[in-house]
Design a protein around this motif. Structure first.
Motif, PDB file in Angstrom:
ATOM      1  N   THR A   1      37.036  63.228  43.159  1.00  0.00           N
ATOM      2  CA  THR A   1      37.531  63.571  44.496  1.00  0.00           C
ATOM      3  C   THR A   1      36.408  63.551  45.524  1.00  0.00           C
ATOM      4  O   THR A   1      36.553  62.975  46.611  1.00  0.00           O
TER       5      THR A   1
ATOM      6  N   LEU B   1      39.451  51.493  53.694  1.00  0.00           N
ATOM      7  CA  LEU B   1      40.181  52.429  52.845  1.00  0.00           C
ATOM      8  C   LEU B   1      39.339  53.668  52.559  1.00  0.00           C
ATOM      9  O   LEU B   1      39.862  54.788  52.514  1.00  0.00           O
TER      10      LEU B   1
ATOM     11  N   CYS C   1      38.000  47.556  51.518  1.00  0.00           N
ATOM     12  CA  CYS C   1      37.598  48.736  50.746  1.00  0.00           C
ATOM     13  C   CYS C   1      36.872  49.757  51.619  1.00  0.00           C
ATOM     14  O   CYS C   1      37.078  50.968  51.476  1.00  0.00           O
TER      15      CYS C   1
ATOM     16  N   ALA D   1      35.197  59.876  46.104  1.00  0.00           N
ATOM     17  CA  ALA D   1      36.240  58.839  46.182  1.00  0.00           C
ATOM     18  C   ALA D   1      35.880  57.753  47.208  1.00  0.00           C
ATOM     19  O   ALA D   1      35.984  56.558  46.919  1.00  0.00           O
TER      20      ALA D   1
ATOM     21  N   ILE E   1      35.170  53.790  46.266  1.00  0.00           N
ATOM     22  CA  ILE E   1      35.974  52.687  46.808  1.00  0.00           C
ATOM     23  C   ILE E   1      35.079  51.677  47.515  1.00  0.00           C
ATOM     24  O   ILE E   1      35.225  50.456  47.326  1.00  0.00           O
TER      25      ILE E   1
ATOM     26  N   THR F   1      43.669  57.442  44.438  1.00  0.00           N
ATOM     27  CA  THR F   1      43.419  56.180  45.138  1.00  0.00           C
ATOM     28  C   THR F   1      42.194  55.482  44.576  1.00  0.00           C
ATOM     29  O   THR F   1      42.189  54.260  44.377  1.00  0.00           O
TER      30      THR F   1
ATOM     31  N   PHE G   1      45.117  63.121  45.896  1.00  0.00           N
ATOM     32  CA  PHE G   1      45.488  61.775  46.326  1.00  0.00           C
ATOM     33  C   PHE G   1      44.265  60.868  46.456  1.00  0.00           C
ATOM     34  O   PHE G   1      44.316  59.691  46.073  1.00  0.00           O
ATOM     35  N   SER G   2      43.159  61.391  46.989  1.00  0.00           N
ATOM     36  CA  SER G   2      41.961  60.570  47.176  1.00  0.00           C
ATOM     37  C   SER G   2      41.396  60.094  45.843  1.00  0.00           C
ATOM     38  O   SER G   2      40.983  58.935  45.701  1.00  0.00           O
TER      39      SER G   2
ATOM     40  N   VAL H   1      43.053  53.792  41.299  1.00  0.00           N
ATOM     41  CA  VAL H   1      43.826  52.563  41.526  1.00  0.00           C
ATOM     42  C   VAL H   1      42.897  51.423  41.951  1.00  0.00           C
ATOM     43  O   VAL H   1      43.011  50.291  41.464  1.00  0.00           O
ATOM     44  N   VAL H   2      41.964  51.713  42.861  1.00  0.00           N
ATOM     45  CA  VAL H   2      41.022  50.690  43.332  1.00  0.00           C
ATOM     46  C   VAL H   2      40.114  50.241  42.195  1.00  0.00           C
ATOM     47  O   VAL H   2      39.781  49.051  42.070  1.00  0.00           O
TER      48      VAL H   2
ATOM     49  N   VAL I   1      40.284  57.587  53.276  1.00  0.00           N
ATOM     50  CA  VAL I   1      40.129  58.649  52.277  1.00  0.00           C
ATOM     51  C   VAL I   1      39.305  59.800  52.858  1.00  0.00           C
ATOM     52  O   VAL I   1      39.603  60.977  52.623  1.00  0.00           O
TER      53      VAL I   1
END
Length: 320
Positions: free
Chosen positions: A43, A226, A223, A46, A50, A171, A167-168, A174-175, A230
């Motif tokens: 977290t 994004l 990225c 993050a 990314i 994410t 959520f961060s 996922v990345v 974040v």
């Protein structure tokens, strides 16, 4: 030493360093090796993770992107300003920021390739330009009060009865998966590494050098944008100063993860391990409570120097 093991040696070294730091910290601090600590590491880092994935793809091809920190700051303040001061829907505002920053990455890649200019200089100019654009929007932080964004920032994927994955961090995962697949299981990723290994050989093989290189900078811009979004969720605000030094941290993570700065060698898994090393060092210092946060910089700097020297040795052996 066989060639396969030699190629994997940087990542194995990073994994060994990560295990050593984690085990050492667990002996000193009770509860260090726990799912909660790992969740906090993901977290808190993050945005860096990314940005590092995008940076890795660029470095695969032998390039560099020094504008990622400024792009993250621009993305954050543009998104929050569009939401809070212009009443734009959060999803549309996020898409606008992602689109602009991706387009800027593509422009950067085009200039680097079409005019055969050093990526260092072009992206350095991009860093100043994007940071200036961020400060042109506003020089002050703007608070985020949108209910949808606030709800998203507080969303968690349940991992137990008492805590979950924010959520961060989700994410970031996922990345990471996307970067792993794109970098190593697609023709695009193989082309990137081939270009970084030898652009002349890649040209003789008929690989789309220009399109591949330009696309890598576009992905880096995406990225970075994004990462800025974040940071908005993580802090509850947009700030033109977000991302200061992010590009250097991202490069450090990539290098510690074993990717060669000259391109042609590396792995997304190594970048993930490098991020975990970076975050584990920070967490260990926080657990200790007696050391200044600057010690994390000292340790990361020492590791970075060690891995640069390791890369130099490996490059000599590969050429030999």
């Amino acid at each position: 030493m066989n060639a396969t093991l030699q190629r994997k040696l940087p990542q194995l070294a990073t994994a060994a360093v990560l295990v050593a730091i984690a085990l050492g910290a667990s002996r000193m601090y009770e509860g260090f090796l726990s799912l909660r600590v790992l969740t906090n590491i993901l977290t808190d880092n993050a945005a860096l993770g990314i940005a590092s994935i995008g940076m890795t793809l660029v470095i695969f091809s032998g390039g560099i992107d020094l504008s990622v920190g400024a792009v993250a700051g621009f993305s954050s303040i543009l998104t929050v300003t569009l939401i809070e001061q212009h009443g734009m829907h959060p999803l549309l505002a996020a898409l606008v920021s992602l689109g602009i920053c991706t387009a800027w990455g593509l422009v950067t890649g085009y200039i680097v390739h079409a005019f055969n200019q050093p990526a260092f200089l072009i992206t350095l100019a991009g860093m100043f330009l994007m940071r200036g654009c961020a400060y042109w929007i506003t020089t002050e932080a703007v608070g985020l009060n949108n209910p949808m964004m606030t709800s998203l920032a507080g969303w968690e994927l349940p991992l137990g009865s008492t805590f979950g994955l924010p959520f961060s961090a989700a994410t970031l995962l996922v990345v990471m998966i996307f970067g792993l697949i794109l970098g190593h299981y697609t023709r695009f990723g193989r082309n990137l590494i081939a270009i970084g290994g030898s652009e002349q050989s890649a040209l003789l093989m008929g690989l789309p050098i220009g399109a591949t290189r330009i696309a890598s900078y576009g992905l880096s811009g995406f990225c970075a944008a994004l990462a800025g979004l974040v940071l908005v969720l993580y802090t509850g605000s947009g700030n033109p100063s977000f991302g200061l030094g992010l590009e250097l941290d991202a490069i450090a993570v990539v290098v510690i993860g074993g990717t060669l700065l000259i391109g042609g060698r590396g792995h997304i898994v190594g970048t993930i391990l490098g991020l975990l090393v970076f975050g584990t060092i920070q967490s260990a210092i926080i657990f200790d409570g007696r050391l200044s946060s600057q010690w994390s910089r000292i340790v990361v700097g020492a590791l970075l120097l060690a891995f640069v020297l390791l890369q130099r040795i490996l490059v000599k052996r590969l050429k030999g």
